[in-house]
Design a protein around this motif. Sequence first.
Motif, mmCIF file in Angstrom:
data_model
loop_
_atom_site.group_PDB
_atom_site.id
_atom_site.type_symbol
_atom_site.label_atom_id
_atom_site.label_comp_id
_atom_site.label_asym_id
_atom_site.label_seq_id
_atom_site.Cartn_x
_atom_site.Cartn_y
_atom_site.Cartn_z
ATOM 1 N N PHE A 272 0.832 -1.202 0.000
ATOM 2 C CA PHE A 272 0.000 0.000 0.000
ATOM 3 C C PHE A 272 0.868 1.254 0.000
ATOM 4 C CE2 PHE A 272 -2.714 3.212 2.064
ATOM 5 C CZ PHE A 272 -3.820 3.159 1.223
ATOM 6 N N ARG B 181 -1.869 -1.612 -5.854
ATOM 7 C CA ARG B 181 -3.294 -1.744 -5.578
ATOM 8 C C ARG B 181 -3.775 -3.123 -6.024
ATOM 9 N NH1 ARG B 181 -1.856 1.560 -2.821
ATOM 10 N NH2 ARG B 181 -2.567 3.727 -2.579
ATOM 11 N N CYS B 182 -4.859 -3.576 -5.414
ATOM 12 C CA CYS B 182 -5.385 -4.917 -5.687
ATOM 13 C C CYS B 182 -6.752 -4.822 -6.353
ATOM 14 C CB CYS B 182 -5.497 -5.703 -4.384
ATOM 15 S SG CYS B 182 -6.240 -7.333 -4.572
ATOM 16 N N TYR C 26 -6.636 -4.846 -0.188
ATOM 17 C CA TYR C 26 -7.937 -4.387 -0.687
ATOM 18 C C TYR C 26 -8.684 -3.620 0.396
ATOM 19 C CZ TYR C 26 -12.204 -4.620 -3.504
ATOM 20 O OH TYR C 26 -13.316 -4.297 -4.243
ATOM 21 N N GLN D 101 -7.281 -0.162 0.780
ATOM 22 C CA GLN D 101 -7.767 0.696 -0.300
ATOM 23 C C GLN D 101 -9.166 1.223 0.015
ATOM 24 O OE1 GLN D 101 -5.725 -2.263 -3.580
ATOM 25 N NE2 GLN D 101 -7.773 -1.518 -3.979
#
Length: 255
Positions: A194, A199-200, A248, A251
């Motif tokens: 992160f 990013r996922c 995730y 995010q």
Amino acid sequence: MIKISAVVTSFNSEQTIKKCLQSLAWADEIIILDSFSEDKTLDFINEFKETFANKVQFQQVEFQGFAKQKQAVIDLASHDWVLLLDDDECLTPKAIKKIKTWRQSIPKAHAFALPRIEWVFWHWSHPWVKRNEFVRLFNKKHAYMSQDLVHESIQVEGKTKRLYAPFKHFSETSIQLKLDKINQYSALAAEQKFQNGTRCSGVRLIFYPVFYFFRQYFVRRQIFNGFAGLIKATLNSYYAYLKYAKLYELQKKKD
């Protein structure tokens, strides 16, 4: 002859620290940096110090992260050439013999990667399973520890070669211990990704763990470790899933 400083970081490793230190008794200098162990680790270290008092240094510092801890013990080394081990690792007799022979000649690289033999829950990994190699013997003038939050490694400014001096790793001594590490390491790995801007996507979250299992079980040949290999490959894919699931989540919380 090349002089070698063997360095070790330790914390609550009473089950393995004795084997680790005994495998380093041949070194010119042995430095142990402990993070205030609370079990019998210090008893074994003190016993080792009494036997090799002329070449053992021991210090304790608060844990500040895996990478910083290892860089700190490397910085304490008096000699340019350093051999780094974790407290749950030990050199094999073959490795000791190989390094003793190597140190008689002029090094042809600035660092050397050594193969690691893994303990997989209840037995040693099958010889046909693909082994990871790690830089553990290096000239500290040309190397430094990466600042990764987890899975830190030696970064080399110069040439790296392989040296067949296998060492053993007692990390996965139980499924419970493996699960505890998965939870800790996946959080650190997610945080690091992160911070680095990774990013996922939902697609990665769904399919990457499946791919990771295939790679572990078939490509890296955990299949030869029997049910221990099946469990290891499954848990490693679970680690991959948790790592990206936590990324995730980070995010979404930012959004």
